[in-house]
Motif scaffolding. Structure first.
Motif, PDB file in Angstrom:
ATOM      1  N   GLN A  59       3.139   3.576   0.810  1.00  0.00           N
ATOM      2  CA  GLN A  59       2.571   2.801   1.866  1.00  0.00           C
ATOM      3  C   GLN A  59       4.383   3.539   2.657  1.00  0.00           C
ATOM      4  OE1 GLN A  59       3.549  -0.350   0.768  1.00  0.00           O
ATOM      5  NE2 GLN A  59       1.861  -1.655   1.706  1.00  0.00           N
TER       6      GLN A  59
ATOM      7  N   THR B 291       5.447   6.507  -3.790  1.00  0.00           N
ATOM      8  CA  THR B 291       5.231   7.841  -4.574  1.00  0.00           C
ATOM      9  C   THR B 291       6.121   8.403  -3.324  1.00  0.00           C
ATOM     10  OG1 THR B 291       3.591   7.871  -2.119  1.00  0.00           O
ATOM     11  CG2 THR B 291       2.575   7.150  -4.327  1.00  0.00           C
ATOM     12  N   TYR B 292       7.348   7.746  -3.132  1.00  0.00           N
ATOM     13  CA  TYR B 292       8.226   8.558  -1.571  1.00  0.00           C
ATOM     14  C   TYR B 292       9.446   8.545  -2.668  1.00  0.00           C
ATOM     15  CZ  TYR B 292      11.578   8.724   1.741  1.00  0.00           C
ATOM     16  OH  TYR B 292      12.658   9.239   2.215  1.00  0.00           O
TER      17      TYR B 292
ATOM     18  N   TYR C 166      -4.505   8.604  -7.909  1.00  0.00           N
ATOM     19  CA  TYR C 166      -4.571   9.084  -6.983  1.00  0.00           C
ATOM     20  C   TYR C 166      -3.730   8.068  -5.385  1.00  0.00           C
ATOM     21  CZ  TYR C 166      -4.310  10.993  -2.106  1.00  0.00           C
ATOM     22  OH  TYR C 166      -4.121  10.943  -0.319  1.00  0.00           O
ATOM     23  N   GLU C 167      -2.842   7.835  -5.211  1.00  0.00           N
ATOM     24  CA  GLU C 167      -2.180   7.068  -4.073  1.00  0.00           C
ATOM     25  C   GLU C 167      -1.540   8.134  -3.454  1.00  0.00           C
ATOM     26  OE1 GLU C 167      -1.402   3.046  -7.498  1.00  0.00           O
ATOM     27  OE2 GLU C 167       0.359   4.784  -7.404  1.00  0.00           O
ATOM     28  N   LYS C 168      -1.769   7.389  -2.353  1.00  0.00           N
ATOM     29  CA  LYS C 168      -1.237   7.910  -0.775  1.00  0.00           C
ATOM     30  C   LYS C 168      -0.075   7.266  -0.432  1.00  0.00           C
ATOM     31  CE  LYS C 168      -3.077   5.923   2.739  1.00  0.00           C
ATOM     32  NZ  LYS C 168      -4.173   6.194   4.402  1.00  0.00           N
TER      33      LYS C 168
ATOM     34  N   ASP D 168       3.643   1.012   7.653  1.00  0.00           N
ATOM     35  CA  ASP D 168       1.826   0.628   7.488  1.00  0.00           C
ATOM     36  C   ASP D 168       2.229  -0.237   6.034  1.00  0.00           C
ATOM     37  OD1 ASP D 168       1.075   3.780   8.141  1.00  0.00           O
ATOM     38  OD2 ASP D 168       1.503   4.288   6.010  1.00  0.00           O
TER      39      ASP D 168
END
Length: 308
Positions: free
Chosen positions: A69, A236-237, A65-67, A73
């Protein structure tokens, strides 16, 4: 004797404090005068981003799980940045290499300098014997080196005073901790050290006709890990060089290029001329027959050249 002892103690404390301040300054230095830099024709560049689909079993984001950046940020994180006379990237070969492996390492050094627009120097190789036996293992027939030991213990001692980061390179396989099978590369955000391996990057003996794939994989891992050292987290973009990967198939499916979000971070931090940088990277790709990566970067260059 007491006044002399007090003076020596003060000098020692002052020296340690100054070293600490300098280390903190490197980590926290932000060129605020850059302001809210946006890439040329940013909105059109954004449209080039490739959608990162929901992860499948076995892929990096399925297991981790990685939210993510955001650009904002990143700026707020006080990222590592070149500072005064501390702005050289160093490459540290570890162990021995075949003639073709050495050629690929030399090209990798050249590419890193183009990618980050920072002077990049390859140091003389160091022996694997400097790594304790307890930090080496045989795993399913593969000789492996402890990547965590290399980045936390070995490389900090090898980094010259003007080094902003140092990247180790080895032909041996790597593992980050006993419970892991292997890792392509590993980096430390705080120590500004990293290591990459070419052990899994070629299925046959390297030569003039097949070296391109190994080179493609090595420059991808090296720039990915060095970008981590400049405080850029996994993306994660969109589909991007900075995506995490669990295996070669996943890594090979990612381009040797940054999405608009990650490119904004690096451009803001290192303050390079984006079009000039892309011209040099594309020329490198074309020289080494990396047509897919050249195409990916050419689309970004085309957008940046469009007059507003």
């Amino acid at each position: 004797m007491k006044p002399l002892f007090t003076l020596l103690l003060f000098a020692l404390l002052f020296s340690c404090t100054e070293k600490t301040k300098k280390a903190e300054t490197i980590a926290k230095h932000i060129k605020l005068e850059k302001g809210d830099l946006k890439l040329p024709n940013y909105e059109a560049l954004l449209d080039l981003n490739l959608v990162l689909e929901a992860p499948k079993p076995g892929e990096w984001l399925y297991d981790h799980y990685e939210k993510g950046q955001s650009y904002g940020d990143y700026i707020k994180s006080n990222p590592v940045a070149p500072f005064e006379d501390i702005k050289t990237i160093y490459i540290q070969p570890i162990g021995e290499f075949t003639d073709w492996e050495q050629k690929i390492i030399n090209w990798n050094t050249e590419y890193i300098e183009l990618f980050f627009n920072l002077k990049t120097i390859q140091l003389p190789p160091i022996s694997e014997k400097s790594i304790p036996k307890s930090k080496q293992r045989i795993y399913y027939g593969n000789e492996q080196l402890d990547a965590t030991y290399i980045i936390n213990t070995m490389l900090p001692k090898k980094k010259p005073k003007d080094g902003i980061v140092i990247m180790g390179l080895t032909a041996k396989d790597l593992y980050p901790k006993p419970s892991w099978n292997f890792v392509f590369g590993l980096a430390s955000y705080k120590k500004r050290t990293g290591v990459s391996s070419i052990a899994r990057y070629s299925e046959e003996e390297l030569n003039e006709t097949n070296y391109s794939k190994c080179l493609m994989r090595l420059i991808k891992t090296s720039t990915h890990e060095i970008s981590h050292m400049f405080t850029i987290k996994h993306c994660t973009y969109a589909i991007c060089l900075m995506n995490g990967s669990n295996n070669l198939n996943e890594s090979d499916s990612r381009p040797n290029g940054l999405c608009s979000e990650c490119l904004s971070k690096l451009s803001w931090n290192l303050n390079f001329d984006n079009v000039s940088r892309l011209n040099k990277l594309i020329a490198f790709m074309e020289t080494h027959h990396l047509s897919d990566d050249a195409s990916f970067l050419s689309k970004q260059r085309e957008v940046m050249l469009i007059q507003k």
